[in-house]
Enzyme design. Structure first.
Site, PDB file in Angstrom:
ATOM      1  N   CYS A  54       4.949  13.493   5.470  1.00 28.55           N
ATOM      2  CA  CYS A  54       3.887  14.285   4.834  1.00 28.55           C
ATOM      3  C   CYS A  54       3.423  15.472   5.670  1.00 28.55           C
ATOM      4  O   CYS A  54       2.714  16.342   5.158  1.00 28.55           O
ATOM      5  CB  CYS A  54       2.678  13.412   4.515  1.00 28.55           C
ATOM      6  SG  CYS A  54       3.026  12.089   3.376  1.00 28.55           S
ATOM      7  N   HIS A 112      -4.483  17.520   4.492  1.00 27.42           N
ATOM      8  CA  HIS A 112      -3.537  16.717   3.707  1.00 27.42           C
ATOM      9  C   HIS A 112      -4.328  15.802   2.772  1.00 27.42           C
ATOM     10  O   HIS A 112      -5.287  15.156   3.187  1.00 27.42           O
ATOM     11  CB  HIS A 112      -2.662  15.901   4.656  1.00 27.42           C
ATOM     12  CG  HIS A 112      -1.722  14.963   3.969  1.00 27.42           C
ATOM     13  ND1 HIS A 112      -1.044  15.302   2.828  1.00 27.42           N
ATOM     14  CD2 HIS A 112      -1.348  13.686   4.260  1.00 27.42           C
ATOM     15  CE1 HIS A 112      -0.292  14.283   2.446  1.00 27.42           C
ATOM     16  NE2 HIS A 112      -0.464  13.287   3.296  1.00 27.42           N
ATOM     17  N   ASN A 128      -1.512  11.421  -3.289  1.00 26.05           N
ATOM     18  CA  ASN A 128      -0.809  11.980  -2.131  1.00 26.05           C
ATOM     19  C   ASN A 128       0.569  12.470  -2.570  1.00 26.05           C
ATOM     20  O   ASN A 128       1.446  11.658  -2.873  1.00 26.05           O
ATOM     21  CB  ASN A 128      -0.698  10.894  -1.061  1.00 26.05           C
ATOM     22  CG  ASN A 128      -0.008  11.374   0.204  1.00 26.05           C
ATOM     23  OD1 ASN A 128       0.577  12.453   0.231  1.00 26.05           O
ATOM     24  ND2 ASN A 128      -0.054  10.569   1.233  1.00 26.05           N
TER      25      ASN A 128
HETATM   26  N1  ACO Z   1      -6.066  -2.746  -5.738  1.00 25.94           N
HETATM   27  C1  ACO Z   1      -6.853  -3.797  -5.434  1.00 25.94           C
HETATM   28  N2  ACO Z   1      -6.850  -4.387  -4.233  1.00 25.94           N
HETATM   29  C2  ACO Z   1      -6.010  -3.878  -3.298  1.00 25.94           C
HETATM   30  C3  ACO Z   1      -5.162  -2.785  -3.555  1.00 25.94           C
HETATM   31  C4  ACO Z   1      -5.205  -2.226  -4.836  1.00 25.94           C
HETATM   32  N3  ACO Z   1      -4.457  -1.158  -5.202  1.00 25.94           N
HETATM   33  N4  ACO Z   1      -4.460  -2.510  -2.453  1.00 25.94           N
HETATM   34  C5  ACO Z   1      -4.851  -3.386  -1.508  1.00 25.94           C
HETATM   35  N5  ACO Z   1      -5.786  -4.212  -2.014  1.00 25.94           N
HETATM   36  C6  ACO Z   1      -6.474  -5.321  -1.365  1.00 25.94           C
HETATM   37  C7  ACO Z   1      -5.686  -5.905  -0.224  1.00 25.94           C
HETATM   38  O1  ACO Z   1      -4.767  -6.865  -0.683  1.00 25.94           O
HETATM   39  C8  ACO Z   1      -6.781  -6.517   0.613  1.00 25.94           C
HETATM   40  O2  ACO Z   1      -7.145  -7.740   0.026  1.00 25.94           O
HETATM   41  P1  ACO Z   1      -7.553  -8.994   0.966  1.00 25.94           P
HETATM   42  O3  ACO Z   1      -8.740  -8.533   1.741  1.00 25.94           O
HETATM   43  O4  ACO Z   1      -7.824 -10.053  -0.022  1.00 25.94           O
HETATM   44  O5  ACO Z   1      -6.359  -9.216   1.821  1.00 25.94           O
HETATM   45  C9  ACO Z   1      -7.959  -5.563   0.416  1.00 25.94           C
HETATM   46  O6  ACO Z   1      -7.664  -4.798  -0.761  1.00 25.94           O
HETATM   47  C10 ACO Z   1      -8.150  -4.608   1.568  1.00 25.94           C
HETATM   48  O7  ACO Z   1      -6.891  -4.028   1.905  1.00 25.94           O
HETATM   49  P2  ACO Z   1      -6.743  -2.977   3.053  1.00 25.94           P
HETATM   50  O8  ACO Z   1      -5.317  -2.518   3.145  1.00 25.94           O
HETATM   51  O9  ACO Z   1      -7.392  -3.481   4.310  1.00 25.94           O
HETATM   52  O10 ACO Z   1      -7.646  -1.808   2.446  1.00 25.94           O
HETATM   53  P3  ACO Z   1      -8.087  -0.461   3.097  1.00 25.94           P
HETATM   54  O11 ACO Z   1      -9.537  -0.322   3.015  1.00 25.94           O
HETATM   55  O12 ACO Z   1      -7.430  -0.224   4.428  1.00 25.94           O
HETATM   56  O13 ACO Z   1      -7.463   0.604   2.088  1.00 25.94           O
HETATM   57  C11 ACO Z   1      -5.595   2.073   1.934  1.00 25.94           C
HETATM   58  C12 ACO Z   1      -6.078   0.629   1.885  1.00 25.94           C
HETATM   59  C13 ACO Z   1      -6.246   2.836   0.819  1.00 25.94           C
HETATM   60  C14 ACO Z   1      -4.078   2.087   1.753  1.00 25.94           C
HETATM   61  C15 ACO Z   1      -5.966   2.708   3.286  1.00 25.94           C
HETATM   62  O14 ACO Z   1      -5.592   1.846   4.329  1.00 25.94           O
HETATM   63  C16 ACO Z   1      -5.353   4.040   3.499  1.00 25.94           C
HETATM   64  O15 ACO Z   1      -5.667   5.000   2.830  1.00 25.94           O
HETATM   65  N6  ACO Z   1      -4.464   4.164   4.500  1.00 25.94           N
HETATM   66  C17 ACO Z   1      -3.861   5.423   4.831  1.00 25.94           C
HETATM   67  C18 ACO Z   1      -2.830   5.777   3.821  1.00 25.94           C
HETATM   68  C19 ACO Z   1      -2.305   7.159   4.121  1.00 25.94           C
HETATM   69  O16 ACO Z   1      -3.022   8.054   4.411  1.00 25.94           O
HETATM   70  N7  ACO Z   1      -1.025   7.306   4.077  1.00 25.94           N
HETATM   71  C20 ACO Z   1      -0.502   8.599   4.396  1.00 25.94           C
HETATM   72  C21 ACO Z   1       0.856   8.525   4.171  1.00 25.94           C
HETATM   73  S1  ACO Z   1       1.504  10.110   4.579  1.00 25.94           S
HETATM   74  C22 ACO Z   1       3.209   9.996   4.568  1.00 25.94           C
HETATM   75  O17 ACO Z   1       3.839  10.478   5.465  1.00 25.94           O
HETATM   76  C23 ACO Z   1       3.885   9.270   3.479  1.00 25.94           C
END
Ligand code: ACO
Length: 344
Positions: free
Chosen positions: A125, A265, A295
């Site tokens: 990204c 981003h 994204n």
């Molecule tokens: N819907 C409902 N529940 C969900 C979902 C969903 N879509 N996804 C995860 N959960 C649940 C999980 O299973 C977990 O449940 P549990 O507590 O019972 O185990 C709970 O929600 C919390 O999950 P986390 O992963 O800890 O949630 P978090 O607050 O960290 O949010 C997220 C997840 C949105 C993915 C976040 O971590 C994030 O944005 N990370 C960065 C992503 C990013 O910027 N990526 C860039 C990629 S760039 C590239 O090069 C491709």
């Protein structure tokens, strides 16, 4: 021009800026509600954790080069550049049409950019901002006059639609800019790039390369999908985004107080908000469209830049900062003074 232009990054002989911008997103809108039909999630969870309400999905017959070409045509038009006058095409993507030939060669052919060279650049990204830094070098050195930099991805092709932790986050799209010489004091005035390979395993597509070829034994279908340690990437992104912006500004001898528009981003509204606070910027000086597109990887920053211009959020003379981050783990930032278009 042999001496360094005022405010240009060290080593720039010719000041280089963005002459025109364009973007393209596929027609199909996939809402959070649509996703709830096949994956265990809710609109409330997605909006609350990411700020995303919808994303675009390319048609089965549309590949990354198709999105790239549309965005490129719009950038060429906006800059008043003819395709046949392009010297170089750089396509930043992590979802090329195929491993070979490069997506840039397809874009060159479709555009009819008869004298242009071209190559792809992949650093996930962060790709578009890296490609901007790279393309600028060719203009800054006087080697080329017109460089097309495209950021394009079909991220939905890498999604495991059963993995709710990733499939809700990404969408498809492309943005493009034309780079060329500008008046001294304008254009790119600070850059910064970085990568920390130790964090690489947090964001991967395991199969399809030389380590795990598609035909090798032991390849699982899941190995072709994007896999992510979300919380790890989140922590990385929050710490790196603001710092990267500050480094590009320092490089230009400036501070965040002088920023007219910060274009980060578009991965997650919470990450954008954390970086806004780190830079101590008011809401109106930060651009976000993550709500509409999710994204789009390499498309993210140039689509945002293009929409910011359409909305009249950037004026001549404004200090604009672009930051990308992503797999690698990687990051890149550019500070630029908008405008200063010359007739060269
Ligand atoms: N819907 C409902 N529940 C969900 C979902 C969903 N879509 N996804 C995860 N959960 C649940 C999980 O299973 C977990 O449940 P549990 O507590 O019972 O185990 C709970 O929600 C919390 O999950 P986390 O992963 O800890 O949630 P978090 O607050 O960290 O949010 C997220 C997840 C949105 C993915 C976040 O971590 C994030 O944005 N990370 C960065 C992503 C990013 O910027 N990526 C860039 C990629 S760039 C590239 O090069 C491709």
């Amino acid at each position: 021009m042999t001496s360094q232009a005022p405010n240009s990054p060290q080593g720039y002989k010719t000041p280089v800026g963005i002459l025109g911008v364009g973007h393209f997103v596929p027609e199909e809108v996939v809402t959070n509600q649509d996703l709830t039909k096949f994956v265990d999630t809710t609109d409330e969870w997605i909006v609350g954790r990411t700020g995303i309400r919808a994303r675009r999905r390319a048609r089965p017959d549309q590949a990354t080069s198709d999105l790239a070409v549309e965005a490129a045509r719009r950038a060429l038009q906006a800059s008043g550049t003819r395709a046949e006058d392009l010297d170089l095409i750089i396509v930043a993507t992590m979802t090329p049409d195929c491993p070979m030939p490069a997506t840039a060669s397809m874009v060159q052919h479709q555009l009819g950019a008869s004298k242009a060279g071209g190559f792809d650049l992949n650093i996930a990204c962060s790709g578009f901002v890296y490609a901007l830094v790279t393309g600028a070098q060719f203009v800054a050195s006087g080697t080329f006059q017109r460089v097309l930099v495209v950021g394009a991805d079909c991220m939905t092709r890498l999604m495991n639609w059963k993995d709710r932790s990733t499939c809700v986050l990404f969408g498809d799209g492309a943005g493009a800019v034309v780079l060329g010489p500008v008046e001294p004091g304008y254009g790119i005035i600070g850059v910064h790039t970085g990568v920390n390979g130790a964090g690489g395993p947090n964001l991967t597509v395991k199969a399809g390369g030389s380590r795990l070829p598609s035909w090798s034994e032991g390849v699982n279908p899941g190995d072709y999908y994007l896999q992510m340690e979300g919380p790890e990437v989140f922590r990385f992104a929050v710490s790196v985004m603001g710092e990267a912006a500050i480094k590009a500004l320092e490089n230009a001898g400036l501070t965040s107080e002088q920023v007219a528009l910060f274009i980060p981003h578009q991965a997650n509204a919470r990450i954008i908000e954390a970086s806004r606070k780190r830079l101590n910027l008011p809401l109106e000086r930060v651009f976000s469209n993550v709500e509409h597109y999710g994204n789009t990887s390499c498309g993210s920053v140039p689509i945002a830049l293009s929409e910011a211009l359409e909305q009249g959020r950037i004026q001549n003379g404004d200090l604009v900062v672009l930051v990308g981050f992503g797999g690698g783990l990687s990051w890149a930032s550019v500070a630029l003074r908008w405008g200063g278009l010359s007739n060269s």
